[in-house]
Write an enzyme that holds these catalytic residues in place. Structure first.
Site, PDB file in Angstrom:
ATOM      1  N   GLY A 152       0.789  -1.227   0.000  1.00  0.00           N
ATOM      2  CA  GLY A 152       0.000   0.000   0.000  1.00  0.00           C
ATOM      3  C   GLY A 152       0.818   1.273   0.000  1.00  0.00           C
ATOM      4  O   GLY A 152       0.274   2.362  -0.120  1.00  0.00           O
ATOM      5  N   CYS A 187     -23.081  -6.832 -18.702  1.00  0.00           N
ATOM      6  CA  CYS A 187     -21.890  -7.076 -17.893  1.00  0.00           C
ATOM      7  C   CYS A 187     -20.780  -6.146 -18.357  1.00  0.00           C
ATOM      8  O   CYS A 187     -20.579  -5.964 -19.551  1.00  0.00           O
ATOM      9  CB  CYS A 187     -21.379  -8.505 -18.110  1.00  0.00           C
ATOM     10  SG  CYS A 187     -22.462  -9.787 -17.527  1.00  0.00           S
ATOM     11  N   CYS A 223     -26.341 -11.914 -21.304  1.00  0.00           N
ATOM     12  CA  CYS A 223     -26.158 -13.265 -20.772  1.00  0.00           C
ATOM     13  C   CYS A 223     -27.099 -13.577 -19.625  1.00  0.00           C
ATOM     14  O   CYS A 223     -27.124 -14.691 -19.118  1.00  0.00           O
ATOM     15  CB  CYS A 223     -24.712 -13.483 -20.341  1.00  0.00           C
ATOM     16  SG  CYS A 223     -24.285 -12.684 -18.779  1.00  0.00           S
ATOM     17  N   CYS A 272     -28.019  -8.832 -16.851  1.00  0.00           N
ATOM     18  CA  CYS A 272     -27.337  -8.548 -18.117  1.00  0.00           C
ATOM     19  C   CYS A 272     -28.267  -8.860 -19.291  1.00  0.00           C
ATOM     20  O   CYS A 272     -28.848  -9.941 -19.368  1.00  0.00           O
ATOM     21  CB  CYS A 272     -26.066  -9.378 -18.222  1.00  0.00           C
ATOM     22  SG  CYS A 272     -25.251  -9.237 -19.829  1.00  0.00           S
ATOM     23  N   CYS A 324     -18.968 -12.392 -19.670  1.00  0.00           N
ATOM     24  CA  CYS A 324     -20.290 -12.395 -20.284  1.00  0.00           C
ATOM     25  C   CYS A 324     -20.328 -13.389 -21.454  1.00  0.00           C
ATOM     26  O   CYS A 324     -21.249 -14.195 -21.579  1.00  0.00           O
ATOM     27  CB  CYS A 324     -20.628 -10.985 -20.766  1.00  0.00           C
ATOM     28  SG  CYS A 324     -22.318 -10.765 -21.325  1.00  0.00           S
TER      29      CYS A 324
END
Ligand SMILES: Nc1ncnc2c1ncn2[C@@H]1O[C@H](COP(=O)(O)OP(=O)(O)OP(=O)(O)O)[C@@H](O)[C@H]1O
Ligand SMILES: [Mg+2]
Ligand SMILES: [Zn+2]
Lengths: 391, 298, 299
Positions: free
Chosen positions: B46, B281, B260, B257, B287
């Protein structure tokens, strides 16, 4: 065609690439020769080399032609090319008075040792469009070659092409402090990212690669009083060629392998007495300061702006000021004047952002929903029952 | 990650597909310097490691940080996937992938998440859980999470050094007081390894839970801002939040979606010509795979 | 902390915990703060004897010189002195706004070994500032963030101490503000819209948020009208009575010092010129400067 979610992203790119590969040539017109670009767009080529951080007139001309005159793009191409080149060594430091000068002025004194040399400048010309020269064949080539520094300065007898610095004269007069030998290796901002506050070598490098317009803008703001104070006086502004000297890999001797054209500006101004010594009756001799600008090619506007900003950054380097003027603030100046970075980030707004935009949209929807139902609307509200017990 | 060849620049030029350019564009010394910064980043989760960011033939702000990481890491045998907003065929992703293909001819590219050894991304993490042998590389526009409350770098550096984060927390407190909730959307700040507050790059909040204790290495590159940082595998990653105002990802109640039918993925709204909007998506590879699987089941 | 220059006199090592009297929470030894390059003459050429703060040799300001004192739990130490005598400098060094040039300040909190504030690593120093010491500045601008609400200002301290529940944070902030007689309806307002007295009371609430061991009060009543002053002083007295907090109160107002502090020090030109039980100093001042100070109030 939609530019995101394009099923045929690669095809779209290929098509765009085909479009930019043929510049706007009409009727079988010939591409400009690189030599023509280099010689006829000298100012552009010089500016590109400075902002691109690579002294390569032919490549800069190539970049300018390829970018169809887009200076930011051209400087960017040069910079990107530069990062493919390994760093094999560093050139030797040179002194400004080693310059073979083609133009040199000082506004501090009427006459200067070595003399003033107006040289090639638009400064005292009238900026009128040559309407009668709209066709190329109406143009007559000059008699004098550009490198023949033939004219004598101010009519003085001989002009060697070399001149002593006005700052050296001022030093001899006791007006500016003597030069101290800098033994510490300067930072290299292309190899180590700047961590603020940075020292002067780092900011000079940053300014030297800065975007001309950005430097002019901030220097102008300083001159107008945003952190400038009195504006300085040009001690020496010179354009000319400096030797490029390296250590020979086998003999270990210094060797001059070429020259490069630069604009150098030394600006002098009255120094503010140091803050801690103020008002305590502790007097130091009044001195003039010297600030510096050096850029590739002939780019006087940028060299002057650089020296104005150098002076402003020296004034701001003590810190202490809670809200420094932009020109006094290292981070402000150095993080925002690199043209390659600023144009890239500004134009990245053209990239698709639908994921972040969609995520933000959701928060907005939720906020609107909450606003419509006042019960669980705004704020958690202060505690009602304040505990009487304290500590 | 396979070790890139430590050939001399001159020799490397001959193997490059793009005449006049080194393997994977950058010269080997530059790649080494970038890898050194990367190692330091991995060692201090970090923490933003400054590095001498190189200019690339892709504009600053268009993924040059992520790309420098990728170019410094790739070698023969690597399989690279590049996505933008989750999509492999977004023009910028295509362009970056082309540069990799042109300068490192022995590296394969893919759109398939599971097949990739290195995934470079802007604004998304693939929906598919990543494995220990995969490296996720993020393009980062603004690496400094504290910049919103403090613009001076010397000061934000001090704040990170002293773990003096109360001003960041107060900003969230004030947000709650004004708006009844934390209104940050993408690029939501996280606390890494209980120590450094980090910007996860502008990924949606949806992508933060997978970062926690992830098996894969995540690398973050900010080219313009010249910082590299990292989340090593199996690292604690906690979005900043309060006990009574917990962190929440984007929710898509009742939405699916349009391609899909997925209800478990990050959806992006897409307006149609009639002023309506449908969702798809954002992860195009996921997808497509989902559709294929459904087709084969049917 | 490395010295920029070595002042003329010796530099003590951190006092071992056992050399400090029982009950002491803060033992300050030879704390000197120079603004400027410093030179060997700085301390000799400045001070009350020569009535100078700036070193005539090198131009350095000797903001405070060789300050030594003990602060006991539950006790209040007053510091008086003319403008520029170094009072604020002493507090700012202890709080951690700036580091002294030389010196030691040992913090002895419950269950902790003595720690020298000036050699702690920055992260621990920050923790001491967040948990153990509270400071009320001379002007509200220095102590408050004007871009966040009054409640947020108090909350900042709690958040620094890792409070992570908004309800608890707001309850505690409300409790403190209420205690300081800041109307709760103003809790989410910006301090810029408050009166000077209210701002100062928000500052005190903020300083007290984490129940610090030591409270530093710098001229907290200057600039307030007499009735508001009295209210603020009452509050501080109540806090003193209810808790074991150690307080350093800086003021040029002898009335404030007399009211709040058990013992007091008089500063001039960066140095302590007199110290002792407050009443005694005020009844029977020894140093000519203190005599002048006291007589000017009494006349
Ligand atoms: N940052 C600084 N740089 C230089 N000198 C400083 C600095 N801060 C304080 N001083 C000087 O240190 C000396 C002590 O200042 P300080 O603020 O401690 O005085 P004070 O006793 O609190 O005065 P007042 O009663 O006016 O608040 C003064 O001479 C002051 O000018
Ligand atoms: Mg003061
Ligand atoms: Zn889908």
């Amino acid at each position: 065609m939609a530019y995101t979610s394009v099923r045929a992203g690669a095809e779209a790119i290929a098509a765009a690439e085909r479009l930019i590969q043929s510049p706007g040539l009409e009727n079988g017109e010939a591409l400009l020769e690189l030599r023509q670009v280099r010689n006829q767009f000298r100012a552009a080529v010089d500016q590109i080399m400075g902002e691109g951080g690579l002294y390569a007139p032919d490549l800069a001309a190539l970049a300018l032609r390829q970018a169809e005159g887009d200076m930011a793009e051209a400087a960017f191409m040069l910079r990107a090319y530069r990062s493919t080149l390994p760093r094999l060594g560093y050139a030797h430091p040179v002194r400004g008075d080693e310059m073979e000068v083609v133009r040199r002025i000082s506004s501090a004194f009427r006459d200067i040792p070595g003399g003033q040399l107006l040289g090639r400048t638009r400064d005292y010309t009238q900026r009128l469009l040559d309407l009668d020269r709209q066709t190329a064949n109406a143009f007559v080539a000059p008699e004098r070659s550009e490198n023949g520094h033939a004219p004598a300065p101010n009519g003085a007898g001989s002009w060697s092409g070399y001149a002593k610095k006005v700052s050296d004269t001022m030093r001899a007069m006791g007006l500016i402090p003597p030069l101290v030998d800098q033994t510490a290796e300067p930072d290299d901002i292309t190899r180590h990212s700047m961590r603020f506050p940075v020292r002067r070598p780092a900011w000079l490098q940053g300014l030297a690669r800065g975007e001309t317009g950005a430097l002019v803008c901030l220097a102008y703001s300083a001159l107008r009083g945003y952190g400038g104070g009195d504006h300085g006086t040009i001690a020496d502004l010179r354009v000319g060629d400096l030797p490029l000297r390296v250590t020979h890999p086998f003999t270990n001797q210094p060797l001059t392998i070429g020259t490069y054209r630069v604009t150098e500006c030394e600006m002098t101004g009255r120094e503010k007495p140091p803050a801690t010594a103020a008002g305590n009756g502790h007097h130091q001799p009044a001195m003039y300061g010297l600030s510096y600008g050096l850029v590739f090619g002939q780019n006087e506007r940028k060299a002057i702006s650089m020296s104005v900003l150098d002076s402003a950054l020296m004034a701001g380097a003590g810190g202490g000021e809670e809200n420094p003027a932009p020109a006094n603030d290292q981070e402000m100046v150095l993080s925002n004047t690199d043209g390659i970075e600023s144009f890239g980030f500004v134009e990245h707004l053209k990239l698709p952002h639908f994921v972040t935009f969609g995520s933000g949209l959701q928060v907005t929807e939720q906020l609107n929903l909450a606003a419509a139902t006042p019960a669980n609307g705004h704020g958690p509200g202060p505690a009602e029952d304040v505990d009487d017990e304290f500590r | 990650m396979s070790a890139p060849g430590h050939t001399l620049p001159a020799a490397a030029v001959e193997t490059a597909a793009l005449p006049g350019y080194n393997y994977a564009f950058l010269d080997e010394l530059s790649k080494k310097a970038i890898r050194r910064a990367t190692l330091k980043a991995v060692a201090i989760p970090g923490y933003q490691v400054p590095f001498g960011s190189r200019e690339l033939p892709i504009a600053r702000g268009w993924g040059t940080g992520g790309l420098q990481l990728t170019l410094s890491l790739i070698g023969p045998g690597d399989v690279v996937k590049v996505i933008d907003q989750g999509a492999d065929d977004s023009v910028n992703a295509v362009n970056i992938r082309r540069l990799i293909e042109r300068t490192a001819p022995d590296v394969t590219t893919t759109t398939e998440t599971a097949a990739a050894t290195i995934i470079q991304s802007r604004h998304r993490i693939p929906e598919l859980k990543l494995r220990a042998d995969q490296i996720m590389i993020y393009q980062v526009p603004l690496p400094e999470p504290l910049r919103v409350i403090e613009r001076r770098e010397a000061e934000t550096r001090r704040m990170h050094g002293e773990a003096d984060y109360s001003r960041m927390w107060v900003a969230l407190y004030e947000d709650i007081v004004r708006n009844g909730r934390i209104t940050r959307a993408a690029g939501y700040p996280v606390l890494v390894h209980h120590r450094h507050i980090m910007s996860p790059s502008p990924v949606p909040r949806w992508d933060l839970p997978p970062l926690h204790m992830a098996e894969n290495l995540s690398l973050y590159g900010a080219g313009r801002e010249k910082r590299i940082y990292a989340i090593p595998p199996f690292t604690d990653v906690a979005p900043l939040a309060f006990d009574d105002y917990p962190f929440a990802v984007e929710a898509f109640p009742g939405r699916r979606c349009a391609l899909c039918g997925s209800e478990t993925t990050f959806l992006v709204p897409t307006p149609d010509e009639h002023g309506q909007s449908y969702d798809v998506c954002s992860d195009t590879d996921w997808c497509a795979a989902n559709r294929q699987q459904k087709a084969s089941e049917a | 902390m490395t010295a920029l220059a070595s002042p003329a006199r010796s530099h003590h090592a951190a006092p071992a915990a056992e050399t400090v009297a029982p009950g002491v929470v803060l033992a300050v030894r030879d704390m000197t703060k120079l603004y400027g390059p410093g030179c060997p003459e700085c301390l000799r050429q400045t001070g009350p004897a020569v009535n100078r703060t700036t070193c005539p040799v090198c131009g350095t300001v000797v903001a405070c010189a060789e300050i030594t004192f003990d602060l006991k739990a539950g006790a209040t130490l007053g510091i008086v002195g003319e403008s520029g005598s170094g009072k604020t400098t002493v507090l700012r060094c202890l709080y951690g706004d700036t580091g002294p040039t030389t010196g030691v300040a040992t913090l002895l909190t419950l269950g902790q070994p003595g720690r020298d504030l000036f050699t702690l690593d920055p992260q621990d120093r920050r923790r001491v500032r967040n948990f153990d010491i509270g400071m009320v500045y001379q002007t509200p601008r220095q102590g408050l963030r004007f871009s966040i609400s009054a409640g947020g200002n108090v909350a900042e301290r709690l958040l620094a101490a890792e409070w992570r529940q908004i309800k608890r944070i707001r309850d505690r902030a409300a409790e403190l503000l209420d205690r300081m007689e800041v109307p709760l309806s103003r809790m989410d307002d910006m301090p810029a819209n408050f009166s000077g007295g209210m701002q100062q009371r928000v500052q005190i609430a903020k300083a007290l948020a984490n129940e610090p061991v030591i409270l530093l009060l710098d001229e907290m009543t200057s600039g307030l009208d007499v009735s508001v002053q009295a209210g603020v002083l009452d509050l501080v007295q109540e806090i003193q009575h209810e808790s074991n907090i150690a307080v350093i109160v800086v003021s040029h107002d002898l009335g404030v010092i007399r009211l709040l502090s058990d013992t007091a020090m008089v500063m001039k030109n960066g140095c302590i010129v007199e110290r002792g039980v407050t009443d005694q100093i005020l009844e029977d001042p020894r140093h000519p400067y203190t005599q002048l100070l006291v007589s000017s109030v009494n006349s």
